[in-house]
Design an enzyme around this catalytic site. Sequence first.
Site, PDB file in Angstrom:
ATOM      1  N   HIS A  96      10.395  10.472  26.944  1.00 56.58           N
ATOM      2  CA  HIS A  96      11.261  11.092  25.940  1.00 56.58           C
ATOM      3  C   HIS A  96      11.759  10.054  24.924  1.00 56.58           C
ATOM      4  CE1 HIS A  96      14.523  13.924  24.609  1.00 56.58           C
ATOM      5  NE2 HIS A  96      15.074  12.767  24.274  1.00 56.58           N
ATOM      6  N   GLU A  97      12.305   8.952  25.425  1.00 58.05           N
ATOM      7  CA  GLU A  97      12.878   7.949  24.517  1.00 58.05           C
ATOM      8  C   GLU A  97      11.802   7.313  23.642  1.00 58.05           C
ATOM      9  OE1 GLU A  97      15.965   7.946  24.013  1.00 58.05           O
ATOM     10  OE2 GLU A  97      16.456   9.131  25.788  1.00 58.05           O
ATOM     11  N   HIS A 110      11.230   9.192  20.581  1.00 60.13           N
ATOM     12  CA  HIS A 110      12.146   8.819  19.488  1.00 60.13           C
ATOM     13  C   HIS A 110      11.683   7.510  18.840  1.00 60.13           C
ATOM     14  CE1 HIS A 110      15.098  11.898  20.254  1.00 60.13           C
ATOM     15  NE2 HIS A 110      15.450  11.427  21.433  1.00 60.13           N
ATOM     16  N   HIS A 131      14.649  15.710  18.510  1.00 58.63           N
ATOM     17  CA  HIS A 131      14.701  16.631  19.640  1.00 58.63           C
ATOM     18  C   HIS A 131      14.023  17.955  19.315  1.00 58.63           C
ATOM     19  CE1 HIS A 131      18.192  14.332  21.639  1.00 58.63           C
ATOM     20  NE2 HIS A 131      17.018  13.951  22.093  1.00 58.63           N
TER      21      HIS A 131
HETATM   22 ZN    ZN Z   1      16.427  12.240  22.908  1.00 55.41          ZN
END
Ligand code: ZN
Length: 273
Positions: free
Chosen positions: A220-221, A224, A230
């Site tokens: 997930h990170e 980014h 998101h």
């Molecule tokens: Zn996030």
Amino acid sequence: MAALQLFLLGAVCLLSSSLALPLLQEAGGMKEPQWEQAQDYLKRFYFHGLKSKEVDSLETRLKEMQKFFGLPITGRLNSHLIEIMHKPRCGVPDVTEYSPLPSSPKWTSRVVTYRIVSYPFPTQNLSPVRVDQIVAKAFNLWSKEIPLHFKRLRLGIADIMIGFARGAHGDASPFDGPGNTLAHAFPPGPGLGGDAHFDKDEHWTDGSSLGINFLYVATHELGHSLGLDHSSDPNAVMYPTYEHVDSQNFKLGQDDIEGIQKLYGERSDSRKR
Ligand SMILES: [Zn+2]
Ligand SMILES: [Zn+2]
């Protein structure tokens, strides 16, 4: 007597919360600390996202949150929203401040470097070797889909610096102990850009025991770090709240793949099935 006390208590609660925040509350006894937590959450994760001078009220932010999670847009706090607010999550906001410049930052080089600068405590379930393996696996999940190559550096400054930290750690977003915010990462760019930070106070695991699955959060990170925001799709890895997943069958969602390919294009070699 007991009924009267209860009635009075209810009246006082209703009075104090209606003074603090008119309009927002659905009928029912919401307590003051819950209001404060909700305000704090909305201020952290929902900027108004509006173009003009529309009032930046908590009601507007609540509506933004309801819109993001696909809920009826009432501008009123209810138990469902409070439940979402209590889930462990990523520290990156869901709705960011309105910017007049459309920007989707991304890496322009085909080779992006990363370096793991610190680790969780050795007493936890996740050894440095496992962290290295899991980070490589997380990068691989993304690089299977896009024409980027991720190269690990052992020294010096890499594009994506990865580390574990506790509390205040030199950026504007201090960590908060176990639970709540698990990690955050910065969009591509110089300096802090692309860097991914994980809360050292979480109980990180490789998915084989109870705790926070590091593969899920790292993937997930790094999303980014590559430029993704998101997603409102609960099947996407870029969904903001954390759910326990099975590491064995863990993969990107369709929404993640479409998002990352929009930024970088598709991978054309044999690694892509
Ligand atoms: Zn996030
Ligand atoms: Zn940080």
